[in-house]
Design an enzyme around this catalytic site. Sequence first.
Site, PDB file in Angstrom:
ATOM      1  N   HIS A  93       0.814  -1.217   0.000  1.00 40.98           N
ATOM      2  CA  HIS A  93       0.000   0.000   0.000  1.00 40.98           C
ATOM      3  C   HIS A  93       0.847   1.266   0.000  1.00 40.98           C
ATOM      4  CE1 HIS A  93       0.987  -0.631   4.243  1.00 40.98           C
ATOM      5  NE2 HIS A  93       0.707   0.641   4.459  1.00 40.98           N
ATOM      6  N   ASP A  95       0.524   4.874   2.066  1.00 38.76           N
ATOM      7  CA  ASP A  95      -0.234   5.446   3.183  1.00 38.76           C
ATOM      8  C   ASP A  95      -1.121   6.600   2.711  1.00 38.76           C
ATOM      9  OD1 ASP A  95       1.073   3.738   4.941  1.00 38.76           O
ATOM     10  OD2 ASP A  95       2.602   5.213   5.477  1.00 38.76           O
ATOM     11  N   HIS A 249       4.743   0.112   0.221  1.00 41.83           N
ATOM     12  CA  HIS A 249       5.443  -0.669   1.246  1.00 41.83           C
ATOM     13  C   HIS A 249       4.530  -1.757   1.804  1.00 41.83           C
ATOM     14  CE1 HIS A 249       3.509   2.579   3.529  1.00 41.83           C
ATOM     15  NE2 HIS A 249       3.479   1.737   4.547  1.00 41.83           N
ATOM     16  N   ARG A 264       4.769   5.603  14.407  1.00 41.15           N
ATOM     17  CA  ARG A 264       4.775   6.185  13.054  1.00 41.15           C
ATOM     18  C   ARG A 264       4.256   7.625  13.071  1.00 41.15           C
ATOM     19  NH1 ARG A 264       1.132   3.822   8.208  1.00 41.15           N
ATOM     20  NH2 ARG A 264      -0.133   5.673   8.645  1.00 41.15           N
TER      21      ARG A 264
HETATM   22  C1  SIN Z   1       2.978   0.685   7.788  1.00 42.59           C
HETATM   23  O1  SIN Z   1       2.372   0.169   6.873  1.00 42.59           O
HETATM   24  O2  SIN Z   1       2.948   1.884   7.961  1.00 42.59           O
HETATM   25  C2  SIN Z   1       3.764  -0.173   8.759  1.00 42.59           C
HETATM   26  C3  SIN Z   1       4.940  -0.817   8.118  1.00 42.59           C
HETATM   27  C4  SIN Z   1       5.640  -1.716   9.079  1.00 42.59           C
HETATM   28  O3  SIN Z   1       5.174  -1.908  10.197  1.00 42.59           O
HETATM   29  O4  SIN Z   1       6.688  -2.260   8.710  1.00 42.59           O
END
Ligand code: SIN
Length: 273
Positions: A93, A95, A249, A264
């Site tokens: 995805h 973000d 990612h 995050r």
């Molecule tokens: C995310 O998708 O923001 C998390 C990625 C992760 O936890 O590695």
Amino acid sequence: MEILPLTGGLGAEIIGADIRRQTDFNEIQDAFAKYSVIVLREQNAEPADHLTFAQRFGPVNINRFFKPVEGHPEIAMVLKEKDQTAAVGEGWHTDHSYDQAPALGSILRALEMPPYGGDTLFVSMGMAYETLSTPMRKFLDGLTAVHSSRHVFGASAMDSEAAKSGRLGNAEAATQDVRHPVVITHPISGRRGLFVNPVFTTHIEDLSTAESDALLEMLYAHCLQPEFQCRVRWKAGDITMWDNRATWHKAINDYNGFRRLMHRVTIEGVPLT
Ligand code: SIN
């Protein structure tokens, strides 16, 4: 400061930088623009340092659906407990692609890592676009895709483990449906790149359902070539920042029985053209 590329496609590891030092910022920012994914090793950072670093790039975008860190509503908790089976962000995805102005990027800080696994994978959407044939690029250039938060964070997702355990919530706020060009011009670099993703893109406008499904399936398979990817192997204390307009990612969920805790911070972006 040492900057070591992770692959020929994207990503770099940065050794010897300190996110708390304003004097390191220009070099970090340049590396971010060049590599799209930067891994800042061995950071001795607190939540306030994480936020201050993010704010050097722009205003913070508060995620509506992730449980926040106590005392820090701007920081989202990305957590998998040892007795949980689903990780947050397991699907490929981008973000906040469901937002009118999708995020510029996210900055993830590793607090607790499992003894193995829990890596994050990234894909370069610029490389994915540039390696399509000229006729396909021309075809895609005029198209628009719809992205939504409803099917991922809305009421229909509330029986998921992540929602039941309180990691995700606020389902009533999952009302975003937006249109973005299938191919965008990166607002900073000017590089062209694909901007559709398997989690939030629902369909391509003006195509039949069968055409849209087949086209997205072809593009997603194309994007997943290993040559366009890099893999971040984390240690607690590391911070990874990714360019959300240039990458996909995915969190690798291969550490059942262990806890993984990340914080995050996501930075505001601009409407994409
Ligand atoms: C995310 O998708 O923001 C998390 C990625 C992760 O936890 O590695």
